[in-house]
Design a protein around this motif. Structure first.
Motif, PDB file in Angstrom:
ATOM      1  N   ASN A  84     -21.897  -2.673  26.132  1.00  0.00           N
ATOM      2  CA  ASN A  84     -22.416  -3.951  26.615  1.00  0.00           C
ATOM      3  C   ASN A  84     -21.318  -5.007  26.586  1.00  0.00           C
ATOM      4  O   ASN A  84     -20.293  -4.838  25.928  1.00  0.00           O
ATOM      5  N   SER A  85     -21.551  -6.090  27.295  1.00  0.00           N
ATOM      6  CA  SER A  85     -20.607  -7.216  27.325  1.00  0.00           C
ATOM      7  C   SER A  85     -19.191  -6.722  27.615  1.00  0.00           C
ATOM      8  O   SER A  85     -18.237  -7.086  26.920  1.00  0.00           O
ATOM      9  N   LEU A  86     -19.084  -5.903  28.624  1.00  0.00           N
ATOM     10  CA  LEU A  86     -17.792  -5.293  28.928  1.00  0.00           C
ATOM     11  C   LEU A  86     -16.763  -6.328  29.351  1.00  0.00           C
ATOM     12  O   LEU A  86     -17.076  -7.324  30.008  1.00  0.00           O
ATOM     13  N   LYS A  87     -15.541  -6.068  28.941  1.00  0.00           N
ATOM     14  CA  LYS A  87     -14.420  -6.945  29.228  1.00  0.00           C
ATOM     15  C   LYS A  87     -13.394  -6.202  30.088  1.00  0.00           C
ATOM     16  O   LYS A  87     -13.354  -4.975  30.103  1.00  0.00           O
ATOM     17  N   TYR A  88     -12.558  -6.965  30.754  1.00  0.00           N
ATOM     18  CA  TYR A  88     -11.531  -6.356  31.595  1.00  0.00           C
ATOM     19  C   TYR A  88     -10.685  -5.370  30.781  1.00  0.00           C
ATOM     20  O   TYR A  88     -10.322  -4.293  31.250  1.00  0.00           O
ATOM     21  N   GLU A  89     -10.396  -5.747  29.538  1.00  0.00           N
ATOM     22  CA  GLU A  89      -9.549  -4.904  28.699  1.00  0.00           C
ATOM     23  C   GLU A  89     -10.220  -3.625  28.229  1.00  0.00           C
ATOM     24  O   GLU A  89      -9.588  -2.802  27.574  1.00  0.00           O
ATOM     25  N   ASP A  90     -11.495  -3.443  28.553  1.00  0.00           N
ATOM     26  CA  ASP A  90     -12.169  -2.174  28.250  1.00  0.00           C
ATOM     27  C   ASP A  90     -11.893  -1.123  29.328  1.00  0.00           C
ATOM     28  O   ASP A  90     -12.296   0.034  29.189  1.00  0.00           O
ATOM     29  N   THR A  91     -11.233  -1.522  30.399  1.00  0.00           N
ATOM     30  CA  THR A  91     -10.903  -0.590  31.470  1.00  0.00           C
ATOM     31  C   THR A  91     -10.025   0.537  30.943  1.00  0.00           C
ATOM     32  O   THR A  91      -8.964   0.290  30.348  1.00  0.00           O
ATOM     33  N   ALA A  92     -10.459   1.770  31.165  1.00  0.00           N
ATOM     34  CA  ALA A  92      -9.737   2.932  30.651  1.00  0.00           C
ATOM     35  C   ALA A  92     -10.489   4.198  31.052  1.00  0.00           C
ATOM     36  O   ALA A  92     -11.627   4.131  31.542  1.00  0.00           O
ATOM     37  N   VAL A  93      -9.847   5.322  30.817  1.00  0.00           N
ATOM     38  CA  VAL A  93     -10.548   6.604  30.866  1.00  0.00           C
ATOM     39  C   VAL A  93     -11.111   6.846  29.472  1.00  0.00           C
ATOM     40  O   VAL A  93     -10.385   6.743  28.482  1.00  0.00           O
ATOM     41  N   TYR A  94     -12.390   7.136  29.418  1.00  0.00           N
ATOM     42  CA  TYR A  94     -13.076   7.350  28.146  1.00  0.00           C
ATOM     43  C   TYR A  94     -13.311   8.840  27.931  1.00  0.00           C
ATOM     44  O   TYR A  94     -13.772   9.542  28.832  1.00  0.00           O
ATOM     45  N   TYR A  95     -13.003   9.272  26.717  1.00  0.00           N
ATOM     46  CA  TYR A  95     -13.128  10.674  26.350  1.00  0.00           C
ATOM     47  C   TYR A  95     -14.049  10.820  25.145  1.00  0.00           C
ATOM     48  O   TYR A  95     -14.000   9.999  24.218  1.00  0.00           O
ATOM     49  N   CYS A  96     -14.831  11.886  25.147  1.00  0.00           N
ATOM     50  CA  CYS A  96     -15.498  12.253  23.908  1.00  0.00           C
ATOM     51  C   CYS A  96     -14.785  13.473  23.326  1.00  0.00           C
ATOM     52  O   CYS A  96     -14.182  14.269  24.056  1.00  0.00           O
ATOM     53  N   ALA A  97     -14.843  13.569  22.026  1.00  0.00           N
ATOM     54  CA  ALA A  97     -14.169  14.633  21.299  1.00  0.00           C
ATOM     55  C   ALA A  97     -15.059  15.084  20.154  1.00  0.00           C
ATOM     56  O   ALA A  97     -15.912  14.323  19.687  1.00  0.00           O
ATOM     57  N   ALA A  98     -14.850  16.294  19.708  1.00  0.00           N
ATOM     58  CA  ALA A  98     -15.674  16.834  18.635  1.00  0.00           C
ATOM     59  C   ALA A  98     -14.820  17.611  17.649  1.00  0.00           C
ATOM     60  O   ALA A  98     -13.799  18.201  18.023  1.00  0.00           O
ATOM     61  N   ARG A  99     -15.267  17.573  16.399  1.00  0.00           N
ATOM     62  CA  ARG A  99     -14.614  18.355  15.369  1.00  0.00           C
ATOM     63  C   ARG A  99     -15.649  18.774  14.343  1.00  0.00           C
ATOM     64  O   ARG A  99     -16.624  18.054  14.077  1.00  0.00           O
TER      65      ARG A  99
END
Length: 123
Positions: A84-99
């Motif tokens: 929520n309340s996304l900002k320009y600086e949140d722009t990116a490729v988002y990854y999920c990871a597991a361990r």
């Protein structure tokens, strides 16, 4: 072994919201901690949020605290990142990871990764 597939990325205006999903294969997803990371162009991959295997413990980077919410549904082998309340600086490729075991903020400690989903926030 766990295979992960992210979805839900897209283009959104600043102040808007997106919900990312991470679908996991395998019958032992409930024994894996999940982390969400992001990587902007020209920058290193960075920690965003993590959740324990049972979902009872969550952790956030300071930059997203109060705006993002991580969750999981072990019955559906899913993890989610509500943004929520996304900002320009949140722009990116988002990854999920597991361990297997406890969650971590370290990129290098997660053996399983999805392919990533692009989030673009217009200013």
């Amino acid at each position: 072994q766990v295979q992960l597939v992210e979805s839900g990325g897209g283009l959104v205006q600043a102040g808007g919201s997106l919900r990312l999903s991470c679908a996991a294969s395998g019958r032992t997803f409930s024994s894996y901690a999940v982390g969400w990371f992001r990587q902007a162009p020209g920058k290193e991959r960075e920690f965003v949020s993590a959740i324990s295997s049972g979902g009872g413990v969550t952790y956030y980077a300071d930059s997203v605290k109060g705006r993002f919410t991580i969750s999981r549904d072990n019955r559906k082998n899913m993890s989610y990142l509500q943004m929520n309340s996304l900002k320009y600086e949140d722009t990116a490729v988002y990854y999920c990871a597991a361990r297997s075991g406890a969650y971590s903020v370290s990129v290098n400690i997660y053996p399983y990764w999805g392919q990533g989903t692009q989030v673009t926030v217009s200013s």
